[in-house]
Design a protein around this motif. Structure first.
Motif, PDB file in Angstrom:
ATOM      1  N   GLU A   1      -6.460 -16.111  -4.926  1.00  0.00           N
ATOM      2  CA  GLU A   1      -6.124 -15.887  -6.332  1.00  0.00           C
ATOM      3  C   GLU A   1      -4.953 -16.788  -6.718  1.00  0.00           C
ATOM      4  OE1 GLU A   1      -7.577 -14.359  -8.702  1.00  0.00           O
ATOM      5  OE2 GLU A   1      -9.162 -13.530  -7.437  1.00  0.00           O
TER       6      GLU A   1
ATOM      7  N   THR B   1     -16.007 -18.447  -1.502  1.00  0.00           N
ATOM      8  CA  THR B   1     -15.559 -17.317  -2.321  1.00  0.00           C
ATOM      9  C   THR B   1     -14.601 -17.828  -3.384  1.00  0.00           C
ATOM     10  OG1 THR B   1     -15.781 -15.767  -0.470  1.00  0.00           O
ATOM     11  CG2 THR B   1     -14.404 -15.080  -2.329  1.00  0.00           C
ATOM     12  N   PHE B   2     -14.989 -17.657  -4.660  1.00  0.00           N
ATOM     13  CA  PHE B   2     -14.172 -18.112  -5.779  1.00  0.00           C
ATOM     14  C   PHE B   2     -13.234 -16.989  -6.243  1.00  0.00           C
ATOM     15  CE2 PHE B   2     -17.844 -21.068  -6.697  1.00  0.00           C
ATOM     16  CZ  PHE B   2     -17.146 -22.226  -6.349  1.00  0.00           C
TER      17      PHE B   2
ATOM     18  N   GLN C   1     -10.858 -14.911  -9.118  1.00  0.00           N
ATOM     19  CA  GLN C   1     -10.940 -14.565 -10.537  1.00  0.00           C
ATOM     20  C   GLN C   1     -10.160 -15.554 -11.390  1.00  0.00           C
ATOM     21  OE1 GLN C   1      -9.397 -10.684 -11.486  1.00  0.00           O
ATOM     22  NE2 GLN C   1     -10.173 -10.707 -13.579  1.00  0.00           N
TER      23      GLN C   1
ATOM     24  N   ILE D   1     -22.393 -17.967  -2.458  1.00  0.00           N
ATOM     25  CA  ILE D   1     -21.225 -18.079  -3.324  1.00  0.00           C
ATOM     26  C   ILE D   1     -20.828 -16.680  -3.766  1.00  0.00           C
ATOM     27  CG2 ILE D   1     -20.353 -18.894  -5.550  1.00  0.00           C
ATOM     28  CD1 ILE D   1     -22.069 -21.353  -5.250  1.00  0.00           C
ATOM     29  N   TYR D   2     -19.563 -16.340  -3.574  1.00  0.00           N
ATOM     30  CA  TYR D   2     -19.031 -15.038  -3.954  1.00  0.00           C
ATOM     31  C   TYR D   2     -17.957 -15.247  -5.020  1.00  0.00           C
ATOM     32  CZ  TYR D   2     -21.374 -13.259   0.211  1.00  0.00           C
ATOM     33  OH  TYR D   2     -22.324 -12.927   1.143  1.00  0.00           O
ATOM     34  N   TYR D   3     -17.863 -14.286  -5.920  1.00  0.00           N
ATOM     35  CA  TYR D   3     -16.890 -14.376  -7.009  1.00  0.00           C
ATOM     36  C   TYR D   3     -16.155 -13.055  -7.125  1.00  0.00           C
ATOM     37  CZ  TYR D   3     -14.998 -15.064 -11.713  1.00  0.00           C
ATOM     38  OH  TYR D   3     -14.161 -15.179 -12.797  1.00  0.00           O
ATOM     39  N   ASN D   4     -14.850 -13.103  -7.171  1.00  0.00           N
ATOM     40  CA  ASN D   4     -14.032 -11.887  -7.166  1.00  0.00           C
ATOM     41  C   ASN D   4     -13.791 -11.329  -8.573  1.00  0.00           C
ATOM     42  OD1 ASN D   4     -13.765 -11.927  -4.371  1.00  0.00           O
ATOM     43  ND2 ASN D   4     -11.913 -13.198  -4.431  1.00  0.00           N
ATOM     44  N   SER D   5     -14.814 -11.280  -9.366  1.00  0.00           N
ATOM     45  CA  SER D   5     -14.715 -10.664 -10.688  1.00  0.00           C
ATOM     46  C   SER D   5     -16.126 -10.400 -11.201  1.00  0.00           C
ATOM     47  CB  SER D   5     -13.931 -11.565 -11.650  1.00  0.00           C
ATOM     48  OG  SER D   5     -13.651 -10.883 -12.858  1.00  0.00           O
TER      49      SER D   5
ATOM     50  N   ASP E   1     -16.393 -12.883 -16.786  1.00  0.00           N
ATOM     51  CA  ASP E   1     -15.364 -13.851 -16.382  1.00  0.00           C
ATOM     52  C   ASP E   1     -16.014 -15.120 -15.818  1.00  0.00           C
ATOM     53  OD1 ASP E   1     -13.250 -12.280 -17.149  1.00  0.00           O
ATOM     54  OD2 ASP E   1     -12.970 -11.377 -15.162  1.00  0.00           O
ATOM     55  N   TRP E   2     -17.078 -14.934 -15.092  1.00  0.00           N
ATOM     56  CA  TRP E   2     -17.804 -16.093 -14.528  1.00  0.00           C
ATOM     57  C   TRP E   2     -18.275 -17.032 -15.641  1.00  0.00           C
ATOM     58  CZ3 TRP E   2     -18.796 -18.211  -9.849  1.00  0.00           C
ATOM     59  CH2 TRP E   2     -19.879 -19.100  -9.754  1.00  0.00           C
TER      60      TRP E   2
ATOM     61  N   ILE F   1     -15.758 -19.719 -16.913  1.00  0.00           N
ATOM     62  CA  ILE F   1     -15.358 -20.856 -16.065  1.00  0.00           C
ATOM     63  C   ILE F   1     -16.019 -22.124 -16.588  1.00  0.00           C
ATOM     64  CG2 ILE F   1     -15.413 -21.850 -13.742  1.00  0.00           C
ATOM     65  CD1 ILE F   1     -15.521 -18.999 -12.630  1.00  0.00           C
TER      66      ILE F   1
END
Length: 394
Positions: free
Chosen positions: A332, A352-353, A355, A373-377, A381-382, A385
């Motif tokens: 983060e 892992t991206f 937020q 691919i993982y996204y922490n939100s 929000d994606w 980007i």
């Protein structure tokens, strides 16, 4: 030719075209005080093998106490010199003062010497021993250029400036140590020192020119301060100081396997660790806010990379060409991942991206075949980007 004591200067081309076998001078003190008109004056003794003082041939030169500065060209091309004894009053060795003294075997300077001018000892091809004293401050351009019998050089901490090509083409030089007074390693300083394998850098180096170490055989590099190394500016593009280094020491500790960037480091400059093959894992502290272009590119054995929380931008080619890197978890705080940051990471399978991500260049995945691919939100929000699709899509 007999030079009388009344002579105070010799102009350019004064003896051009004259074949001279011997020169007789009244004293070394007198010769040191003569003003030589220019480089062409050296034709006076260029092909002479005998210089006499009071009828005695000179091979072992003693600089008298009254001389405080060796003027430009004073002993240039005195091929017959075997030794020089300096007094303790000399403060400066002038330009080309001993250039091409090809039989001179050692240079031992007193602590009184503050400056060595350009070309002062260039092409002294037989010099094996070099002692620079403890008070020297400046070494000029080409000062020891072509001294190809030198094997080891230690620069004292008092030296603040080493100009361009000062030790270039010292082809037998194996060990070199910069003192702590040096902040800038200049263009071509050690270029073409083809036998140079061991280098020690002072703790205060802030800038290094790429050409300074070109065409060396560097295998071992020692530094005293990792923070100084990380934040050191490399002034030329595509110069990787660790690319051929097999052993990199920080305070005599060998860096291999894991590298931990400590708290207090704010910046990792471009190419700082590029192509250093012993690296397998890197841990970045929270204090690091900037990682420069190609900083860890070409590290072919790098498997794991842990970011700190302070990094916001990943520069281009930061991980370019790391074939064993299989997973990256971006912390983060990271907002931008620039083009080619991950290119040619051929085994990268999982990303892992965070937020916090705002921009991602899709060309990072063109030659990195990520499958997960993982996204922490969440999806909303994606969608915010910015994905730069100029070179493909995610």
């Amino acid at each position: 030719i007999i030079i009388p004591s009344s002579v105070t200067s010799i102009g350019s081309y004064a003896f051009v075209g004259i074949e001279i076998e011997e020169i007789h001078i009244p004293s070394i003190e007198h010769w040191c005080n003569i003003t030589l008109g220019g480089n062409d004056t050296i034709q006076l003794i260029e092909d002479i093998t005998n210089v006499f003082v009071d009828g005695e041939k000179i091979t072992n030169l003693v600089i008298p106490e009254s001389v405080t500065e060796i003027s430009d060209n004073t002993f240039k091309k005195w091929y017959f010199l075997e030794t020089v004894s300096f007094n303790n009053e000399i403060t400066k060795i002038g330009k080309s003062a001993f250039s091409c003294c090809t039989n001179l075997k050692e240079i031992i300077l007193p602590d009184s010497v503050k400056e060595i001018a350009p070309d002062a000892f260039s092409n002294c091809i037989s010099v094996v021993t070099l002692d620079l004293g403890e008070k020297l401050e400046k070494i000029g351009d080409y000062a020891f250029y072509g001294c190809n019998s030198l094997e080891k050089v230690n620069i004292p901490d008092s030296v603040k400036f080493i100009e361009s090509y000062a030790f270039s083409y010292c082809t037998n030089l194996k060990e070199f140590s910069f003192g702590d007074g040096i902040e800038y390693i200049n263009h071509g300083t050690l270029s073409n020192c083809t036998s140079l394998e061991n280098l020690t850098m002072g703790k205060n180096v802030k800038y290094i020119s790429g050409e300074s170490l070109s065409k060396t055989a560097l295998k071992e590099l020692r530094i005293a301060d990792l923070k100084a190394w990380c934040e050191m500016e490399i002034t030329d593009s595509y110069f990787y100081p660790l690319s051929k280094v097999e052993k990199f020491y920080v305070n005599d500790k060998l860096i291999e396997g894991e590298l931990v960037i400590p708290d207090g480091v704010q910046k990792i400059s471009k190419y700082a660790f590029n192509s250093y093959q012993p690296l397998k894992s890197v841990v970045i502290s929270d204090s690091v806010t900037e990682i420069g272009e190609g900083a860890f590119g070409g590290c072919e054995n790098l498997e794991k990379f842990t970011f700190g929380g302070g990094t916001k931008v990943l520069s281009t080619q930061i991980f370019y060409g790391n074939p064993l890197l299989s997973e990256i978890i971006f912390s983060e705080g990271i907002e931008r991942i620039e083009e080619n940051a991950l290119s040619s990471c051929t085994e990268l399978k999982k990303i892992t991206f965070p937020q916090s991500l705002k921009y991602f260049s899709c060309n990072n995945l063109e030659t990195s075949y990520s499958k997960e691919i993982y996204y922490n939100s969440d999806l909303s929000d994606w969608m915010n980007i910015e994905f730069d699709r100029a070179y493909g899509s995610i």
